[in-house]
Design a protein around this motif. Structure first.
Motif, mmCIF file in Angstrom:
data_model
loop_
_atom_site.group_PDB
_atom_site.id
_atom_site.type_symbol
_atom_site.label_atom_id
_atom_site.label_comp_id
_atom_site.label_asym_id
_atom_site.label_seq_id
_atom_site.Cartn_x
_atom_site.Cartn_y
_atom_site.Cartn_z
ATOM 1 N N VAL A 179 0.757 -1.169 -0.024
ATOM 2 C CA VAL A 179 0.061 -0.011 -0.004
ATOM 3 C C VAL A 179 0.947 1.344 0.001
ATOM 4 O O VAL A 179 0.533 2.131 -0.786
ATOM 5 N N HIS A 180 2.008 1.374 0.969
ATOM 6 C CA HIS A 180 2.862 2.362 0.714
ATOM 7 C C HIS A 180 3.513 2.617 -0.576
ATOM 8 O O HIS A 180 3.545 3.651 -1.149
ATOM 9 N N GLU A 181 3.897 1.403 -1.064
ATOM 10 C CA GLU A 181 4.643 1.614 -2.549
ATOM 11 C C GLU A 181 3.817 2.097 -3.444
ATOM 12 O O GLU A 181 4.203 3.139 -4.251
ATOM 13 N N VAL A 182 2.336 1.632 -3.538
ATOM 14 C CA VAL A 182 1.479 1.970 -4.392
ATOM 15 C C VAL A 182 1.109 3.473 -4.549
ATOM 16 O O VAL A 182 1.144 4.195 -5.230
ATOM 17 N N PHE A 183 0.591 3.861 -3.316
ATOM 18 C CA PHE A 183 0.108 5.149 -3.145
ATOM 19 C C PHE A 183 1.281 6.456 -3.209
ATOM 20 O O PHE A 183 1.045 7.114 -3.599
ATOM 21 N N ALA A 184 2.581 5.836 -2.830
ATOM 22 C CA ALA A 184 3.678 6.754 -2.694
ATOM 23 C C ALA A 184 3.772 7.055 -4.473
ATOM 24 O O ALA A 184 4.118 8.283 -4.555
ATOM 25 N N ALA A 185 3.842 6.364 -5.003
ATOM 26 C CA ALA A 185 3.882 6.123 -6.551
ATOM 27 C C ALA A 185 2.620 7.045 -7.131
ATOM 28 O O ALA A 185 3.024 8.047 -7.976
ATOM 29 N N LEU A 186 1.536 6.684 -6.769
ATOM 30 C CA LEU A 186 0.292 7.236 -7.514
ATOM 31 C C LEU A 186 0.200 8.875 -7.060
ATOM 32 O O LEU A 186 -0.158 9.575 -7.670
ATOM 33 N N VAL A 187 0.694 9.181 -5.817
ATOM 34 C CA VAL A 187 0.298 10.459 -5.341
ATOM 35 C C VAL A 187 1.313 11.373 -6.145
ATOM 36 O O VAL A 187 0.994 12.640 -6.274
#
Length: 297
Positions: free
Chosen positions: A184-192
């Motif tokens: 979740v950290h990885e995905v949202f860090a990228a999408l943000v």
């Protein structure tokens, strides 16, 4: 600090139920949810009733929604025909949907990802021209029941396409409940970086018991909008084993305990969950609901 809760129980929660729920029961559930303070409710879906018979009464439900200041209702629409039906019922917001994985998109929409973009672009353009708001869903971001891992590049591409179409918010979905906080950290860090925190929402399932841990991880990445389902109802008809949206009661309990404000009355919310449980005639997975009912004896 404020966190928005988007109640998806009347649509995502009920779409998997085999026993038909009376229209009056769905309307009363939504009334109870709004009475508890929920201001964003996904009321139904205007997909073909042959695919999801449980939501064949979408028009009747949407026409009977209690109109209150500050409360926004939406419905899922797959195309222009669905949009037209939603508009006829007086809705001012719709949601469009697709998957980050090719196979799930084919099973769910009967189109490839590339074939889906023009349909959603046309639907979104028409909705915006009518003065409506459009939300976007991206399914299988954290894993697909048919393909396994889903590339972050695919999720980023689909999210960026939806934003370019004009959706005001993209809900990032863990459709089969396989995500863990690190992912979740990885995905949202990228999408943000691609979008902004204000235009992203988290949609987690608790299939493997990680739903609330994933919410906490998303909060740390700045996400302040989360989808949930009353009582923990729900699952995707095109994702085997995907039962278990995170429960609205459990989510609100967590958020309040962490110092976030939601504007939701947890006591009234558990009463709505108890009503839904009574309507279905079986216990629901929400731990907060079950704890509240146990205390009452």
């Amino acid at each position: 600090m404020q966190v928005q809760v988007v109640e998806v129980g009347p649509r995502d929660g009920l779409q998997n139920e085999k026993e038909m729920i009376p229209t009056e029961g769905k309307i009363r559930l939504i009334e109870r949810l709004v009475e508890a303070g929920l201001q964003r409710v996904e009321a139904s879906s205007f997909v073909n009733p042959r695919w999801i018979p449980q939501l064949a009464d979408a028009a009747e439900v949407c026409r009977a929604l209690p109109q209150l200041p500050g409360v926004r209702y939406s419905a899922l629409v797959p195309n222009l025909k669905g949009l037209e039906r939603a508009r006829e019922c007086g809705l001012t917001e719709v949601a469009v949907f697709m998957s980050a994985s090719e196979t799930h998109n084919l099973k769910n929409i009967n189109k490839t990802i590339a074939e889906t973009f023009p349909v959603l672009r046309e639907t979104t353009r028409e909705a915006l021209a009518l003065g409506m708001r459009v939300r976007g869903y991206v399914s299988t971001v954290f894993g697909c029941p048919y393909e396994g891992e889903v590339s972050l590049d695919s999720s980023r591409r689909v999210t960026e396409e939806l934003v370019a179409m004009g959706v005001y918010e993209v809900s990032i979905g863990d459709t089969i409940g396989v995500a863990t906080p690190r992912q979740v950290h990885e995905v949202f860090a990228a999408l943000v970086k691609d979008v902004t925190t204000e235009r992203l929402a988290g949609h987690f399932h608790d299939t493997r018991g990680t739903g609330l841990a994933n919410v906490a991880a998303a909060l740390e990445e700045g996400i302040r909008t989360f989808d949930s389902s009353i009582g923990g109802l729900g699952g995707c008809p095109y994702a085997p084993g995907a039962a278990g949206n995170i429960s609205t009661e459990d989510l609100v309990y967590l958020l309040h305990g962490m110092g976030y404000q939601t504007g939701i009355d947890l006591v009234k919310l558990t009463e709505a969950g108890a009503y839904m449980q009574e309507l279905l005639g079986r216990p629901l997975p929400s731990k907060v609901l079950q704890a509240a009912l146990a205390q009452k004896g």
